[in-house]
Design a protein around this motif. Sequence first.
Motif, mmCIF file in Angstrom:
data_model
loop_
_atom_site.group_PDB
_atom_site.id
_atom_site.type_symbol
_atom_site.label_atom_id
_atom_site.label_comp_id
_atom_site.label_asym_id
_atom_site.label_seq_id
_atom_site.Cartn_x
_atom_site.Cartn_y
_atom_site.Cartn_z
ATOM 1 N N SER B 190 0.775 -1.236 0.000
ATOM 2 C CA SER B 190 0.000 0.000 0.000
ATOM 3 C C SER B 190 0.808 1.289 0.000
ATOM 4 O O SER B 190 0.282 2.328 -0.364
ATOM 5 C CB SER B 190 -0.950 0.029 1.207
ATOM 6 N N TYR B 191 2.110 1.230 0.411
ATOM 7 C CA TYR B 191 2.831 2.506 0.477
ATOM 8 C C TYR B 191 2.953 3.197 -0.893
ATOM 9 O O TYR B 191 3.002 4.421 -0.963
ATOM 10 C CB TYR B 191 4.206 2.328 1.154
ATOM 11 N N PRO B 192 2.974 2.415 -2.026
ATOM 12 C CA PRO B 192 3.076 3.100 -3.317
ATOM 13 C C PRO B 192 1.944 4.089 -3.567
ATOM 14 O O PRO B 192 2.103 5.042 -4.328
ATOM 15 C CB PRO B 192 3.018 1.943 -4.336
ATOM 16 N N PHE B 193 0.807 3.871 -2.900
ATOM 17 C CA PHE B 193 -0.295 4.806 -3.022
ATOM 18 C C PHE B 193 0.139 6.202 -2.580
ATOM 19 O O PHE B 193 -0.118 7.196 -3.263
ATOM 20 C CB PHE B 193 -1.466 4.302 -2.172
ATOM 21 N N PHE B 194 0.854 6.277 -1.441
ATOM 22 C CA PHE B 194 1.341 7.572 -0.961
ATOM 23 C C PHE B 194 2.429 8.112 -1.880
ATOM 24 O O PHE B 194 2.474 9.300 -2.175
ATOM 25 C CB PHE B 194 1.865 7.447 0.479
ATOM 26 N N THR B 195 3.320 7.210 -2.323
ATOM 27 C CA THR B 195 4.373 7.640 -3.235
ATOM 28 C C THR B 195 3.774 8.306 -4.471
ATOM 29 O O THR B 195 4.207 9.374 -4.894
ATOM 30 C CB THR B 195 5.227 6.426 -3.666
ATOM 31 N N LEU B 196 2.736 7.663 -5.004
ATOM 32 C CA LEU B 196 2.060 8.167 -6.198
ATOM 33 C C LEU B 196 1.558 9.592 -5.991
ATOM 34 O O LEU B 196 1.815 10.496 -6.793
ATOM 35 C CB LEU B 196 0.893 7.225 -6.495
ATOM 36 N N PHE B 197 0.854 9.805 -4.881
ATOM 37 C CA PHE B 197 0.282 11.119 -4.614
ATOM 38 C C PHE B 197 1.354 12.158 -4.304
ATOM 39 O O PHE B 197 1.341 13.266 -4.832
ATOM 40 C CB PHE B 197 -0.701 11.027 -3.431
ATOM 41 N N ILE B 198 2.310 11.776 -3.421
ATOM 42 C CA ILE B 198 3.318 12.749 -3.005
ATOM 43 C C ILE B 198 4.203 13.127 -4.193
ATOM 44 O O ILE B 198 4.549 14.288 -4.382
ATOM 45 C CB ILE B 198 4.163 12.188 -1.838
ATOM 46 N N LEU B 199 4.524 12.120 -5.022
ATOM 47 C CA LEU B 199 5.346 12.379 -6.203
ATOM 48 C C LEU B 199 4.658 13.391 -7.120
ATOM 49 O O LEU B 199 5.281 14.340 -7.610
ATOM 50 C CB LEU B 199 5.586 11.061 -6.947
ATOM 51 N N ALA B 200 3.359 13.196 -7.328
ATOM 52 C CA ALA B 200 2.615 14.143 -8.167
ATOM 53 C C ALA B 200 2.638 15.527 -7.526
ATOM 54 O O ALA B 200 2.753 16.541 -8.222
ATOM 55 C CB ALA B 200 1.186 13.660 -8.351
ATOM 56 N N GLY B 201 2.548 15.561 -6.188
ATOM 57 C CA GLY B 201 2.597 16.839 -5.485
ATOM 58 C C GLY B 201 3.944 17.521 -5.662
ATOM 59 O O GLY B 201 4.016 18.723 -5.926
ATOM 60 N N ILE B 202 5.021 16.742 -5.544
ATOM 61 C CA ILE B 202 6.372 17.300 -5.690
ATOM 62 C C ILE B 202 6.559 17.859 -7.093
ATOM 63 O O ILE B 202 7.128 18.927 -7.289
ATOM 64 C CB ILE B 202 7.446 16.220 -5.399
ATOM 65 N N GLN B 203 6.020 17.126 -8.082
ATOM 66 C CA GLN B 203 6.196 17.579 -9.458
ATOM 67 C C GLN B 203 5.441 18.875 -9.724
ATOM 68 O O GLN B 203 5.733 19.588 -10.676
ATOM 69 C CB GLN B 203 5.757 16.479 -10.431
ATOM 70 N N GLY B 204 4.460 19.167 -8.870
ATOM 71 C CA GLY B 204 3.723 20.419 -9.025
ATOM 72 C C GLY B 204 4.439 21.612 -8.391
ATOM 73 O O GLY B 204 4.017 22.752 -8.569
ATOM 74 N N ILE B 205 5.521 21.341 -7.638
ATOM 75 C CA ILE B 205 6.271 22.437 -7.011
ATOM 76 C C ILE B 205 7.333 22.926 -7.990
ATOM 77 O O ILE B 205 8.136 22.136 -8.462
ATOM 78 C CB ILE B 205 6.955 21.959 -5.707
ATOM 79 N N PRO B 206 7.362 24.214 -8.296
ATOM 80 C CA PRO B 206 8.331 24.713 -9.277
ATOM 81 C C PRO B 206 9.769 24.481 -8.820
ATOM 82 O O PRO B 206 10.097 24.711 -7.640
ATOM 83 C CB PRO B 206 8.037 26.221 -9.337
ATOM 84 N N ALA B 207 10.622 24.029 -9.718
ATOM 85 C CA ALA B 207 12.016 23.721 -9.380
ATOM 86 C C ALA B 207 12.777 24.979 -8.964
ATOM 87 O O ALA B 207 13.724 24.909 -8.176
ATOM 88 C CB ALA B 207 12.701 23.051 -10.567
ATOM 89 N N GLU B 208 12.338 26.148 -9.453
ATOM 90 C CA GLU B 208 13.063 27.398 -9.145
ATOM 91 C C GLU B 208 13.054 27.697 -7.649
ATOM 92 O O GLU B 208 13.936 28.364 -7.131
ATOM 93 C CB GLU B 208 12.444 28.598 -9.875
ATOM 94 N N LEU B 209 12.015 27.175 -6.965
ATOM 95 C CA LEU B 209 11.918 27.420 -5.529
ATOM 96 C C LEU B 209 13.161 26.937 -4.811
ATOM 97 O O LEU B 209 13.675 27.597 -3.912
ATOM 98 C CB LEU B 209 10.698 26.692 -4.965
ATOM 99 N N ARG B 210 13.663 25.765 -5.213
ATOM 100 C CA ARG B 210 14.851 25.209 -4.566
ATOM 101 C C ARG B 210 16.054 26.095 -4.848
ATOM 102 O O ARG B 210 16.895 26.310 -3.976
ATOM 103 C CB ARG B 210 15.095 23.774 -5.043
ATOM 104 N N GLU B 211 16.116 26.609 -6.071
ATOM 105 C CA GLU B 211 17.243 27.476 -6.410
ATOM 106 C C GLU B 211 17.267 28.705 -5.513
ATOM 107 O O GLU B 211 18.310 29.098 -5.001
ATOM 108 C CB GLU B 211 17.159 27.902 -7.884
ATOM 109 N N SER B 212 16.082 29.285 -5.297
ATOM 110 C CA SER B 212 16.083 30.502 -4.485
ATOM 111 C C SER B 212 16.363 30.204 -3.019
ATOM 112 O O SER B 212 17.054 30.967 -2.353
ATOM 113 C CB SER B 212 14.761 31.265 -4.651
ATOM 114 N N THR B 213 15.840 29.078 -2.488
ATOM 115 C CA THR B 213 16.156 28.780 -1.087
ATOM 116 C C THR B 213 17.629 28.419 -0.943
ATOM 117 O O THR B 213 18.242 28.692 0.084
ATOM 118 C CB THR B 213 15.302 27.623 -0.524
#
Lengths: 281, 314
Positions: B190-213
């Motif tokens: 069952s853990y892949p269910f969370f991986t699936l959702f969290i991964l999609a969530g991470i992909q929705g976060i702009p990569a530039e945010l990491r650059e600025s932090t």
Amino acid sequence: MAVTGKSRFALSTISINVGVALLIGFATLPLIWTAYTSIRPELEIIKHPTGLMFGNLGFDAYREVWRYTDFPHLLGNSVVVSLMTMVMSLTLGTFAGYALSRANFGGKQGILLFYMLVRVIPGVLLLIPIYILMQKLNLLDTRFGLALAYTTFTLPAAIWLMKGFFDALPVDLENAARIDGCSRMGAMWRIVLPLVRPGMAATGTLVAIEAWNDVLFALMITSTNEARTWPVGMKLLIGEFQLPWAQLTATAMMSVIPVLIAFGLAGRKMVAGLTAGGLKE
Amino acid sequence: MAKVGRKVGYAERRANPLARFLNVLEGKAFAWVLLIPSLSLVSLFIVYPLFRGIRLSLSELELLKGPDAKFIGLENFKTLLADPQVGNAAKNTLIYTGVGLVTQIALGMAAALLLSRESKFIWAARIAVMLPWFMPPVVTAYMWRFMLDAQYGIVTILVSHIGIDIGGQGIWANPDKALYGVLFVELWRSYPFFTLFILAGIQGIPAELRESTAIDGASSFQHFRYVMLPLLKPVLFVSTILEAIKLINSPTLVLLMTEGGPGDSTMVVPLLAFKKAYQAFDFGYASAISVAVLIGISGFAMVYIRSVGFGKEK
């Protein structure tokens, strides 16, 4: 994640790769071990449980299961039930998903919420009334009855998925077609459906896998080999005869191969659709 | 959509009667025609059974005694509250759900972070990791029962080499460990269910945010804790509630792996209801237990939604 390598606590590429490899191993090694066990001689499995010997491997266990049990017939039942479920759930899901994606009417949000909420109801609570209902409709112990139940339970997910795939298509396409004299039905049939075909394939595969995998409803609704599906058969085989390991694993492999094929073909799109649908709400 | 006028083509007008009828329907009517088949099926096989089930929970219906249901009010629920079997099952369900959620979210999050970096073949790794989630529960259950077998199980033997002794009776015959054995298998599938959702969530976060932090001197951990985690909150909220409902509701894995045993040590509430219906044919009492589960889930969901404050911040 482009700059992870630069900061102090960042994981190196190597440790990420090792982590990913561990995850893949955790997911696939049990299956590989099961496949390996299924082609080992029974005596070897018991004498050397962890032995890796590739000498006298063979498909004897498969032959025995195929010849001397009802399993092939049960697999056939499962194929029929899964296909029926797929056709019905996909048809109804596509219609409803299209309506919920394109039309604007009062109660639309309510219907979407309704399809979310029905999934909360415990399956066990519905089992008994559905059993009584199937009895009244003369659908007990029939493949069609089972497929109807699965269609109902997969519909909410199918509708949400199809709505998501339709949402991803621009409405302008249909508007253009309609200005050119296409009817609403025609616009849906000729313009939208061909474009949404990959999404339909993913949804259909998901629905079919659900029907293929279920054991709870099949256990309750079927009582003879007439409509019994393979998961029930496997549970009964193991319960009654204490199957030898090789045959048990061979049975498992036979029933999991269709899932693996379907997943290999449509997995990418399925995973994409599931997350898109889930994230929107 | 309503803005676009209706223009029926010649070909359409000459088409079959059904198509002609459907073409007449516009806007709302068209939508309802498409919705009615699915709504009626769901009403027949989910909504009607739901009310029938609630009514059954207020009745006495034991197939072994007779086919007729007798209305007895809240009698079943009184029995239920005093039933030690129910209390034990409720305790096991709480452990199963609590431990299940924590382990799955932790591993699911770690896997999503590992799989979030884009590279050429990462999609293949993502698919491979999702695989257990699509496996038939019957196969998952018997495969792991075999691999954790006391004598011949490869996992039992391998972990004994690194000093973890499961004991001569194995994990499935041990009342203290069997539930955690099932929980381990639940984690696997069952853990892949969370991986699936969290991964999609991470992909929705702009990569530039990491650059600025990074320019601001934030470590990866700080970035994760103060930037990503808050942004992933909605995703975590939805996936947690869906998985919690599944863990509370589904008797499948326990049914297949231990049937509630040894003794009643792995008996969870939905399995108890299933056994009352399927083996004792006590439909009234089984329904009452299921209704109690439904009430429990609704209560849990309400408290959870309140405490997370979802919807208020937005």
